[in-house]
Every structure is written in structure tokens, then in C-alpha cells.
Design an enzyme around this catalytic site. Structure first.
Site, PDB file in Angstrom:
ATOM      1  N   CYS A  32      -2.179  -0.455   7.559  1.00  0.00           N
ATOM      2  CA  CYS A  32      -1.417   0.796   7.468  1.00  0.00           C
ATOM      3  C   CYS A  32      -1.551   1.617   8.749  1.00  0.00           C
ATOM      4  O   CYS A  32      -0.586   2.259   9.172  1.00  0.00           O
ATOM      5  CB  CYS A  32      -1.858   1.595   6.257  1.00  0.00           C
ATOM      6  SG  CYS A  32      -1.391   0.783   4.712  1.00  0.00           S
ATOM      7  N   GLU A  78       0.896   3.874   1.813  1.00  0.00           N
ATOM      8  CA  GLU A  78       1.387   4.302   3.127  1.00  0.00           C
ATOM      9  C   GLU A  78       2.600   3.488   3.569  1.00  0.00           C
ATOM     10  O   GLU A  78       3.546   4.030   4.153  1.00  0.00           O
ATOM     11  CB  GLU A  78       0.299   4.139   4.202  1.00  0.00           C
ATOM     12  CG  GLU A  78      -0.980   4.894   3.939  1.00  0.00           C
ATOM     13  CD  GLU A  78      -2.028   4.034   3.255  1.00  0.00           C
ATOM     14  OE1 GLU A  78      -1.701   3.364   2.252  1.00  0.00           O
ATOM     15  OE2 GLU A  78      -3.174   4.037   3.720  1.00  0.00           O
ATOM     16  N   CYS A 121      -6.025   1.646   5.791  1.00  0.00           N
ATOM     17  CA  CYS A 121      -6.631   0.402   6.266  1.00  0.00           C
ATOM     18  C   CYS A 121      -6.055   0.068   7.643  1.00  0.00           C
ATOM     19  O   CYS A 121      -5.185   0.774   8.158  1.00  0.00           O
ATOM     20  CB  CYS A 121      -6.348  -0.721   5.270  1.00  0.00           C
ATOM     21  SG  CYS A 121      -4.617  -1.227   5.237  1.00  0.00           S
ATOM     22  N   HIS A 134       0.838  -1.199   0.000  1.00  0.00           N
ATOM     23  CA  HIS A 134       0.000   0.000   0.000  1.00  0.00           C
ATOM     24  C   HIS A 134       0.879   1.258   0.000  1.00  0.00           C
ATOM     25  O   HIS A 134       2.022   1.222   0.474  1.00  0.00           O
ATOM     26  CB  HIS A 134      -0.896   0.019   1.248  1.00  0.00           C
ATOM     27  CG  HIS A 134      -2.013  -0.977   1.182  1.00  0.00           C
ATOM     28  ND1 HIS A 134      -2.975  -1.078   2.155  1.00  0.00           N
ATOM     29  CD2 HIS A 134      -2.313  -1.915   0.246  1.00  0.00           C
ATOM     30  CE1 HIS A 134      -3.837  -2.045   1.823  1.00  0.00           C
ATOM     31  NE2 HIS A 134      -3.451  -2.567   0.671  1.00  0.00           N
TER      32      HIS A 134
HETATM   33 ZN   LIG Z   1      -3.327   0.055   3.793  1.00  0.00          ZN
END
Ligand SMILES: [Zn+2]
Length: 144
Positions: free
Chosen positions: A85, A54, A82, A52
Site C-alpha cells: 500500500c 488503502e 503495508c 487492502h
Molecule cells: Zn496494505
């Protein structure tokens, strides 16, 4: 520079993700008014569900600073993080988290509202419409 300036940088990263067929989420890390990391979602490119925006941004920022804690930094991300993260943002002890669009299905606020570090200042909804529009366009195009 204000939050919308840096969010535009994160949006530019999200557009790069869309061009590669990745879910368009972008992030930048800012430390003392300087962008020290830019990243976008790479889960398809790297065939890695943890790639991801992040996660990439946190790793790059720590490498740039030479320290794992990002308590003097702000993470800008186009979409609400999410749970994974949010956990990484907590481990990094991020000073501030600024996100654009909320993610009702996968966002941390629904499942783990306490996941962040207690000292992390959270700002929501910066350029939220632009951030959400990128996601919407991406999924509309994909369904065609
Ligand atoms: Zn994430």
C-alpha cells in the site's frame, strides 16, 4: 474538520470490515474537505490479498476525480500501511497520509521507510488507541 473527524470515518469503515469477518482496517480519501472515497479491507470477500482498504480507496478516489494523481488528497487509514500500500500511495503521489495505529509486524516503516513519495506529508497516531483496539478485539474474538 480535523484529522480525528476523518479518522472516525475510517474507523466506521474498519467496523464494517470486522462485521464481515475481515481484518478491520478502514480508509477514506479526502479532497478539499470532501470525502471522495470510503473503503475497508476486503481480502476475504474478494479472495484477493491485494484488496487492502488503502488499495480500494485509492482506486475509488482516482475514479471519482478522473485522474490518477491524488496530490491534493489526504488518505486516512486506521492502521499503518503495508509495503504494497505504501507503494500504491507513492504511485498516487498522495498529498498527505494520516494513519492511526502502527503495525510493527507488517507496516512499511520497518521494511521500506523510504517507500512513500518524498512530497507526501505523514501524520501518525491519530486515534491510535481506537484503531488498535479494533484490531485487538478482532483477533481475540477470532482465536476463541
Ligand atoms: Zn496494505
Amino acid at each position: 474538520m480535523d484529522d480525528s473527524f476523518y479518522m472516525k470515518q475510517a474507523l466506521a469503515e474498519a467496523s464494517k470490515a470486522a462485521e464481515r469477518g475481515e481484518v478491520p482496517v478502514g480508509a477514506v480519501v479526502v479532497c478539499k474537505e470532501r470525502i471522495i472515497a470510503r473503503a475497508h479491507n476486503l481480502t476475504e470477500t474478494l479472495t484477493d490479498v491485494t484488496a487492502h482498504a488503502e488499495m480500494q480507496a485509492i482506486t475509488a478516489a482516482a475514479a471519482t476525480l478522473g485522474g490518477k494523481y491524488l496530490n491534493e488528497c489526504t488518505l486516512y487509514v486506521t492502521v499503518e500501511p503495508c509495503v504494497m500500500c505504501a507503494g500504491a500511495i507513492a504511485w498516487a503521489q498522495m498529498g498527505r497520509l494520516v494513519f492511526g495505529a502502527e503495525d510493527e509486524k507488517r507496516g512499511y516503516q520497518r521494511y521500506a521507510p523510504q517507500a512513500l513519495h518524498p512530497k507526501t506529508v505523514v501524520v501518525k497516531g491519530v486515534l491510535a488507541d481506537d484503531c488498535a483496539a479494533l484490531m485487538k478485539d478482532f483477533f481475540v474474538t477470532k482465536r476463541r
